[in-house]
Design a protein around this motif. Sequence first.
Motif, short mmCIF file in Angstrom:
data_model
loop_
_atom_site.label_atom_id
_atom_site.label_comp_id
_atom_site.label_asym_id
_atom_site.label_seq_id
_atom_site.Cartn_x
_atom_site.Cartn_y
_atom_site.Cartn_z
N ASP A 132 1.10 -0.82 0.08
CA ASP A 132 0.17 -0.09 0.77
C ASP A 132 1.07 1.00 0.32
O ASP A 132 0.56 2.52 -0.66
CB ASP A 132 -0.40 0.20 1.31
CG ASP A 132 -2.25 1.11 0.96
OD1 ASP A 132 -2.80 1.72 -0.02
OD2 ASP A 132 -1.62 2.25 2.14
N LYS A 136 1.86 3.50 -4.10
CA LYS A 136 1.89 5.91 -3.73
C LYS A 136 2.31 5.86 -4.77
O LYS A 136 2.38 7.08 -4.72
CB LYS A 136 1.28 5.69 -2.26
CG LYS A 136 0.21 5.24 -1.72
CD LYS A 136 -0.55 5.63 -0.32
CE LYS A 136 -1.11 5.48 0.50
NZ LYS A 136 -1.34 5.67 2.22
N PHE A 141 -4.88 5.46 -5.48
CA PHE A 141 -6.40 4.51 -5.01
C PHE A 141 -6.95 4.99 -4.84
O PHE A 141 -7.37 6.15 -3.96
CB PHE A 141 -5.78 3.65 -3.68
CG PHE A 141 -4.80 2.77 -4.04
CD1 PHE A 141 -5.18 1.13 -4.26
CD2 PHE A 141 -3.31 2.28 -3.92
CE1 PHE A 141 -4.78 -0.22 -4.67
CE2 PHE A 141 -2.25 1.20 -4.28
CZ PHE A 141 -3.02 0.03 -4.88
N SER A 142 -8.52 4.52 -5.39
CA SER A 142 -9.85 5.24 -4.98
C SER A 142 -10.77 3.63 -4.85
O SER A 142 -10.69 3.37 -6.15
CB SER A 142 -9.98 5.88 -6.64
OG SER A 142 -11.53 6.79 -6.09
N ASN A 144 -11.78 0.96 -4.87
CA ASN A 144 -11.28 -0.30 -5.61
C ASN A 144 -10.29 -0.49 -6.74
O ASN A 144 -10.51 -1.17 -7.93
CB ASN A 144 -12.13 -1.79 -5.36
CG ASN A 144 -13.72 -2.08 -4.27
OD1 ASN A 144 -12.65 -2.21 -3.39
ND2 ASN A 144 -14.52 -2.62 -4.35
N THR A 145 -10.10 1.30 -7.62
CA THR A 145 -9.66 1.31 -9.00
C THR A 145 -7.98 1.83 -7.95
O THR A 145 -7.38 2.52 -7.25
CB THR A 145 -10.88 2.34 -9.30
OG1 THR A 145 -10.33 3.35 -8.63
CG2 THR A 145 -12.30 1.62 -9.45
N PHE A 146 -7.63 1.87 -9.22
CA PHE A 146 -6.05 1.94 -8.98
C PHE A 146 -5.78 2.74 -10.78
O PHE A 146 -5.70 2.64 -11.69
CB PHE A 146 -5.16 1.35 -8.83
CG PHE A 146 -3.50 2.07 -9.29
CD1 PHE A 146 -3.13 2.43 -7.74
CD2 PHE A 146 -2.74 1.37 -9.94
CE1 PHE A 146 -1.98 2.91 -7.72
CE2 PHE A 146 -1.66 2.19 -9.96
CZ PHE A 146 -1.14 2.49 -8.61
N THR A 192 -4.66 -2.59 -10.37
CA THR A 192 -3.29 -1.61 -10.24
C THR A 192 -2.42 -2.22 -11.90
O THR A 192 -2.51 -0.54 -12.93
CB THR A 192 -2.11 -1.54 -9.87
OG1 THR A 192 -1.07 -3.38 -10.29
CG2 THR A 192 -1.90 -1.37 -8.47
#
Length: 285
Positions: A132, A136, A141-142, A144-146, A192
């Motif tokens: 995590d 970054k 991350f937002s 469940n999306t990247f 990702t």
Amino acid sequence: MDGYLPGTTYLVGAASGVGKSTFVLEKFVYNPLKDYLLGNHQERDPYWILFSLEMTRTQVYAKLVSMFIWDTFSEQIRFKEMFSRGDNCRLSDDRYNLMNSPEVNDFLDILDQRLFFHEGALNEATYLKVMDAQLKNFGTFSENTFTPNNKNQIVGVIIDHMSLVKVSPGRGSKKDEIDAISSVSVRLRNVTKIVSPIHVAQFNRASNSDERLKQGMQEPSSADFKDSGAIYEDSSVVLALFAPNKYHLNTFHKYDIKTMGQSFVACFLLKSRFGISDLLVPYGF
């Protein structure tokens, strides 16, 4: 296997002492980095997150520097010689100066910039925490999306090796822990699109059983991963290394093992979701 690609899970397995860690460092770190530094595939902008559960940072760097010196100066400085370990392994002044050359120091700086090294024990919670924090640096991350900063980038995540992970409190077995970590790897790969997990595994003990050897069934197969949880099923590409010299074979697929000895290692492509598999590629170590 179409090379080293983003969003792909790799599994590399072998018996103890065959050279799986060195193989992974060369094929999945050094060679892609060298290719990038030569100006090729600049869109990949490769980085690595390495969970080395067996080798120290110094040992990993020494292996990579040895590869770089061979490519750059055509000089072979083995791992033991770098640390003056063992008989007749003392590093000479000339080779010491070579290891401290501007080219080698520049290469070490590049490794510091592109290879994050996790030291210490690893379980699912630690894996999630480190990943995590590191991801970054490569996107946002937002829920469940990247959203990656560079959708063509490749971030290699190496766990070497899986059987050395620690069991989380309350979890039943190491196999369950391996399954949990592998599941996290798959999820990060899928979300990702830039993460490529590279799991290193040691074969189960049955691969060296007397009965199997008597039947001439030394070559690796999917059964050698059966005690390693779901990592085989979770992988896009599975590679297995085999050292005929360890089994005292004089020949192997018409290769003269008696002459080549431990320098010969066979790589089996056991599984590929991108095309044909069941291939053998010979390597000189």
